[in-house]
Structure formats: C-alpha cells, structure tokens
Design an enzyme around this catalytic site. Structure first.
Site, short mmCIF file in Angstrom:
data_model
loop_
_atom_site.label_atom_id
_atom_site.label_comp_id
_atom_site.label_asym_id
_atom_site.label_seq_id
_atom_site.Cartn_x
_atom_site.Cartn_y
_atom_site.Cartn_z
N LYS A 23 72.11 15.88 -35.49
CA LYS A 23 70.76 15.32 -35.51
C LYS A 23 69.77 16.48 -35.66
CE LYS A 23 68.41 11.55 -33.22
NZ LYS A 23 68.50 10.44 -32.28
N GLU B 87 71.50 -4.09 -24.01
CA GLU B 87 70.53 -4.82 -23.18
C GLU B 87 71.19 -5.99 -22.46
OE1 GLU B 87 70.00 -3.84 -26.31
OE2 GLU B 87 68.33 -2.43 -26.09
N ARG C 73 67.16 -9.50 -26.82
CA ARG C 73 68.62 -9.49 -26.92
C ARG C 73 69.30 -10.12 -25.70
NH1 ARG C 73 70.91 -5.22 -30.40
NH2 ARG C 73 70.00 -5.92 -32.34
C1 LIG Z 1 68.30 -3.16 -29.48
C2 LIG Z 1 67.72 -1.77 -29.48
N1 LIG Z 1 67.70 -1.05 -28.33
C3 LIG Z 1 67.16 0.17 -28.33
C4 LIG Z 1 66.64 0.72 -29.46
C5 LIG Z 1 65.93 2.06 -29.43
N2 LIG Z 1 66.64 3.07 -30.24
C6 LIG Z 1 66.24 3.39 -31.48
S1 LIG Z 1 67.20 4.54 -32.18
C7 LIG Z 1 68.15 4.66 -30.83
C8 LIG Z 1 69.28 5.63 -30.80
C9 LIG Z 1 70.27 5.35 -31.86
O1 LIG Z 1 71.29 6.28 -31.78
P1 LIG Z 1 72.28 6.41 -32.99
O2 LIG Z 1 72.66 5.07 -33.47
O3 LIG Z 1 73.38 7.30 -32.57
O4 LIG Z 1 71.41 7.07 -34.13
P2 LIG Z 1 70.81 8.55 -34.19
O5 LIG Z 1 69.37 8.43 -33.79
O6 LIG Z 1 71.59 9.41 -33.26
O7 LIG Z 1 70.97 8.94 -35.59
C10 LIG Z 1 67.72 3.79 -29.82
C11 LIG Z 1 68.31 3.68 -28.49
C12 LIG Z 1 66.66 -0.07 -30.63
N3 LIG Z 1 66.14 0.36 -31.77
N4 LIG Z 1 67.21 -1.30 -30.61
#
Ligand SMILES: Cc1ncc(C[n+]2csc(CCOP(=O)(O)OP(=O)(O)O)c2C)c(N)n1
Length: 633
Positions: free
Chosen positions: A288, A377, A405
C-alpha cells in the site's frame, strides 16, 4: 526555450490506446500513472495509498483484458484512481470527489468501464459472479469477468458467500486477491494470518513444489502410461493442495503468490489465466502506498491524507493555529475510555475502523476490552449480542451507512434478545466527499420501527458525552447514539457527566410564530438561522428533541397546542424519520399544524462538501431561514 517531454500516458485516453503500447514500455506507463496519481491527490485530497498499490495491476488488467466488454469489478473502489485515469477520465480527474465532479469510487452512471457502483466493501465477488453467470446465460463464452478484492475486504462474510457460490456455479471468474497486509488499519484475524502464512509458509510452498516436481516426473514418462497416471496425478495434486490451501478447498484454482508490482510478469500470468476456465484466484502481493515513501511508511495515515507536498510528502496544514473544537469521533473515543475505566462491563467494538471511529484510543489504553473484528459489521453486532447476553456492555462503533449491513443482526441478535448494547452510529447524516454510498441518512428510518430500541442524537459534543454516560446505566436495552462526521463547535467539551432522561427533549429557545423541532447536530444550523431571524424581529421557538425514540410526547403536546407552523429538521431521510414521527403524532392526537419536513429528500444525494450538500437539500442555514419565512409569511 523549455521543451516538455511528452509522456506515454498522454497518448492513452482509453484502454484501447494502452494496448498499442509495447510490453517493454509498460514499466514507464506505470511510473507515469503513479506520478499522475501523486500529483492529483496532493492538491485534491482523496484516497491515496490503495491506488498507488494497484498501479501495476490496473495497467496489466486493462492491457490483457478487453474492457469494457470484459467485466472488471473493483472492491470498495477506493483504489480505482488509476483505472479512472486510464478509462477516459484523466482530464476531469481534478474534479474528483468535488461537488458535481467525478465520484471518488467507480460509478455506473459515470463510465461504461465502471461495471458496478461501489463504496462499501466485499461486494466484488458476488457482483462479478452475477456478471459471469449472466455472460454464461447469454452465450458469451469469451466474455471474461475479474473481481479485484483486497485482503481487508476479503475478511467479510459476504466475500466468502460469493466464493462459496462461485465454486458451486463453476462460473468463469477470476478473483484477484490484492494482498497488502493492510485494511485501513493493520488487517486483523485468522484470514490475515493465513494469508501471511501462505506467502511465507515453508510447508505450503514445499507441498506446492512437491506437487509440481511430481508432475514434472510424470510428464517425462511415455504418453500411454502418462494418461493412466494422469488421474492419479490430479488426485494427488488435488488432495495435497486442498489440504493446504483454503481457496483450493473451496474449489477455486489458486495461483500465486505473485509480485503485484512486476507489471510484465503480471501481464504474462493474466494472459495464461485468461485461458483457464472456471473459478480461479490469483494471489498478488502488493505494498500500500507503493512508490511514495511516506505513504509506504505510515499506511494508515496515507489511506486518505489531506493536501500534501508532492515532492516531500509534507502535510499541508491549515494556517489557522487557534484551538479547534474536536471531531465528534474524538469525543466518542476519549469518552468511551473515561466510562470504561469506571465501568468494567464496557467493551469496545469496531468493524475495521479503529482510527476512523477513534476506538483506537481504547484499543491502546484497555486493549483486552477493545476489539477490531475486521470488515464484518454483521459479526460485530451479533458478537456484541453474545457479549451482552453474558452481562457485558458492548459499545459498538459503526458508521451509519455500514450499519445497513447489520440490520437483521440489530433486530434479531440484539433488540429481540433484549440485551444491553450501545450503538455509536458514526458518520450519521450527509458525509460529504465520499458521496452516496457513504451518506448515513437511513438509520433513523430503519431503526425507528424496531421495538424497544432507544434512538438518540446529540446536538453537540457535550451532549454526545452525556448520552454515552446515560446509555451505560443499568438495563437501558439497545441504545443508539448517532453523530455526524467531522468537527463539533465546542472547544471546552470535557464537562462533568449529566444524565439525560430517556425520551425527553428540551427547549433551546422560546418563540411564538413557529416552532423548529430538530434532532442531532444539524440543530446548530437551525440555531444560526433563528439567530438571524431574531435580528429581524421574528419569534421562532427551537426544540432539541434529543431522542427520536421514545419521542417526547409531552413536549409534542405542548408544541401542537401552541403552534400552527412547525418545521422538523434532521440530517437524515425525511422518509420515516423525525418529520414522519411528528406527523404521525399529530394525526394520532387530532392536532393540525402546517408542517414542513427538512431533511434528505427521497432521492440520491451525490458528493460535495457537507455544506454544499446541506444547501442542495435545503437545510443549510439559508435554506432553513427561507423555509421558516415561507411558512410564516
Ligand atoms: C462495509 C464497509 N465497511 C467498512 C468500509 C471502510 N473501508 C474502506 S476501505 C477499507 C479497507 C479495505 O482494505 P483492503 O480491502 O485490504 O484494501 P486496501 O485499502 O488495503 O487496498 C475499509 C475498512 C467500507 N468501505 N465498507
């Protein structure tokens, strides 16, 4: 004379242009694309680290697959800036997340390259499976479907529901697991450990290489014997890999791990995978923030930083050094620790948002009673139900839109159990630049019909503290406290706690021409509008309802007895929230007043600043001012 060197990126407007580039030049394309993202986001803030991490994947995918005929589905979509730039939106990218500008996430209304509108996590596998099955049903045998999902998003149940169903369907689907070992905060849980293990595990890699060595030996024997042993060979491979690989066990063919930053290798691998039918998963290891040192070093901060210097990474802070009121999130985080230090039943829970919700304060100070459960969630709420069934008092901090959710869990696993759980509903109301997927505007409506659930919303930071204090009293049942994104207005917010009787509102200002009934922090906009009106000699009363449920009936009786004009105000959908509750009360009690409901209309509100969106919905200070005058005059 200055000469500007033309970049290869300047020749790429759509993926068809990218395909004309030689494979040797793809590394340069990646470097230019990365630089473009850095430059754009440095002066127009948005999500950052995730897009930098998938630059090579983005280029390789558009190079190998025939988008938009082939379906490319991004999970969450916060990593899709490179995709946007390569798919005809480079010129508009400076409008990203701005009012009337590009959406910060893939959006079906914006581009044919955006196959699915996203913002919430873990939808990509199910959506892509739907697309792959549709292609199958349409007889489009050559149409490919790819889902790109992060290791964080993979922790959600929904992702596994999709994997499970894909295997049963034998659909032609490629899932790319973009594994950077991070969610927004460090990724957590068993799956995360498993992915780390698979990447580094000697056992797994030994099994894998044993299998391939075995296959190599078999391939050297004569063709007839080979056919006979082929079945045995496949059997051995299947057993060995299935025993050691979660995805193989789910009937996915697992490939990898591969270096997600080696664009040329990715191109080769994707070309090969294109020829393999059925469900398959490619495990890519990425970093990242790749290519921007500060973002590589502090990945949580650089998930979505503010403005920064694109050369040094220095954060450009506002020049105003005067003390600022805190964010509501911060008040929640600090107050929870204060309460938890005195009440040992209190447990903190967040589904993957420790920093965003400020639960990280408790995770640091009282780690054994604070849990980040991953992007889950539904689980967070049922987990809270279980804890509460054993006498604990969970404070579940969940963003309003993500709480959608966990609706059944809220009803079935908390409210119906009649247990004590406090929901701290963060980002309630219009959230601004994240747009339609993230606006927390439905919670009042979807919660109000649930029996025995107390629903509250504080006017300011002090009220938030007092509501949290009230909610942790004995036998309060399920108790929701919702507050908005961003800063409050009170610098001196750490005041002694005060109990706020459940179901009781309060009068903020007396008046006799019209009454404004507001709930939540948006009431401050009303207070500002009423200040102005007072200077013009209007007489407007203002009530802060505090509780949507149980609603303060005594207060409402007195309002309907006195006023013929009423405005209700909520930073939430007008369908089913405070305005609806007040109208129901009026009808049921035989009153009549002219009521104007201010709130989010029954339509989608896109992105912009919070103030721009309040204005669009007619409940910024001016909007409220005009609505009051219109009703009175
Ligand atoms: C249902 C839901 N919960 C929480 C989030 C907040 N959120 C956005 S990106 C993220 C992290 C995602 O991690 P990953 O899939 O590993 O992608 P990366 O950012 O590491 O590339 C979170 C928790 C969301 N978008 N949707």
């Amino acid at each position: 004379m200055t000469t500007t060197v033309k970049k290869i990126l300047d020749t790429i407007h759509i993926p068809a242009d990218l395909k004309k580039i030689s494979e040797d030049d793809l590394i340069t394309v990646c470097s230019e694309l990365r630089q473009e993202i850095i430059e754009q986001v440095s002066c127009n803030p948005g999500h950052f680290g995730a897009s930098l991490g998938v630059v090579e994947l983005t280029v390789a995918l558009h190079y190998v697959f025939d988008t938009p005929y082939d379906n490319l589905v991004w999970d969450v979509g916060h990593q899709a800036y490179g995709h946007k730039i390569l798919t005809g939106r480079r010129e508009q990218f400076h409008t990203n997340r701005k009012y009337k500008g590009l959406s910060g996430f893939p959006n079906r209304n914006e581009s044919k390259y955006d196959t699915f509108t996203v913002g919430h996590s873990s939808t990509s596998i199910s959506a892509a499976l739907g697309m792959a099955v549709a292609a199958q049903l349409n007889g489009e045998a050559n149409k490919k479907t790819v889902a790109v999902i992060g290791d964080g998003a993979m922790t959600a149940g929904l992702a596994f529901e999709g994997l499970n169903n894909a295997a049963a369907n034998n659909a032609d689907l490629l899932v790319i697991l973009n594994d950077n070992n991070m969610s927004i905060d460090p990724n957590v849980g068993g799956l995360n450990n498993y992915l780390l293990d698979i990447t580094t595990s000697q056992t797994y890699n030994k099994v894998k290489s044993d299998v391939w060595r075995l296959l190599g030996k078999f391939n050297r024997i004569n063709p007839n014997t080979r056919r006979i042993v082929q079945k045995v060979e496949n059997g051995i491979k299947t057993i060995l890999l299935k025993q050691s690989n979660l995805f193989e066990a789910l009937n996915f063919r697992y490939f990898g791990p591969v270096d997600g930053h080696d664009v040329n290798h990715l191109v080769q691998v994707l070309k090969d995978l294109k020829k393999i039918p059925g469900p398959k998963l490619l495990h890519c290891i990425t970093k990242k923030g790749k290519g921007f040192k500060p973002a590589e070093l502090n990945q949580t901060y650089w998930h979505a930083p503010g403005k920064f210097n694109k050369d040094t990474g220095e954060i450009l802070k506002s020049k105003n050094t005067a003390p600022q009121p805190p964010k509501f999130q911060h008040v929640f985080g600090e107050t929870l620790v204060e309460l938890a230090e005195k009440n040992d039943k209190i447990i903190g829970i967040t589904p993957a948002m420790p920093t965003g919700s400020s639960l990280n304060i408790m995770m640091e100070k009282i780690p054994h009673r604070a849990f980040d459960v991953g992007i889950a969630e539904q689980h967070a709420v049922t987990f809270a139900g279980g804890l509460a069934a054993q006498g604990k008092l969970p404070f579940c901090a969940i963003y309003s839109s993500f709480m959608q959710r966990a609706y059944d869990q809220l009803i079935h696993d908390v409210a119906l159990q009649n247990v004590n759980v406090v929901f701290c509903i963060d980002r309630g109301g219009l959230v601004g630049a994240d747009g339609a997927t993230h606006h927390g505007v439905f919670d009042f409506s979807y919660m109000r019909c649930i029996p025995n659930l107390t629903i509250a919303a504080p006017l300011n930071e002090i009220e938030l503290r007092n509501l949290m204090f009230t909610a942790q009293q004995e036998n309060m049942g399920a108790f929701s406290i919702r507050y908005p994104r961003g800063q409050g207005r009170i610098i001196d917010w750490k005041q002694p706690f005060e109990l706020l009787p459940v179901g009781k509102g309060r009068q903020l200002r007396d008046g006799n021409q019209l009454a404004v009934l507001s709930i939540g922090a948006i009431g401050m906009e009303a207070a500002d509008a009423i200040d102005l009106l007072e200077q013009e000699n209007y007489s407007v009363a203002h009530y802060d309802m505090r509780y949507l449920k149980p609603i303060d009936e005594e207060l409402l009786h007195s309002v309907f007895k006195k006023f013929k004009y009423i405005i209700t105000l909520e930073d939430a959908s007008i369908v089913g929230g405070l305005g609806t509750a007040v109208q129901e009360f009026m009808c049921e009690n035989g009153y009549y007043a002219k009521i104007k409901r201010l709130g989010v209309p029954d339509s989608w509100v896109e992105h912009g600043t919070q103030q721009e969106l309040y204005k669009e919905c007619g409940y910024d200070k001016e909007g409220i001012y005009h609505s009051i005058i219109e009703l009175i005059d």
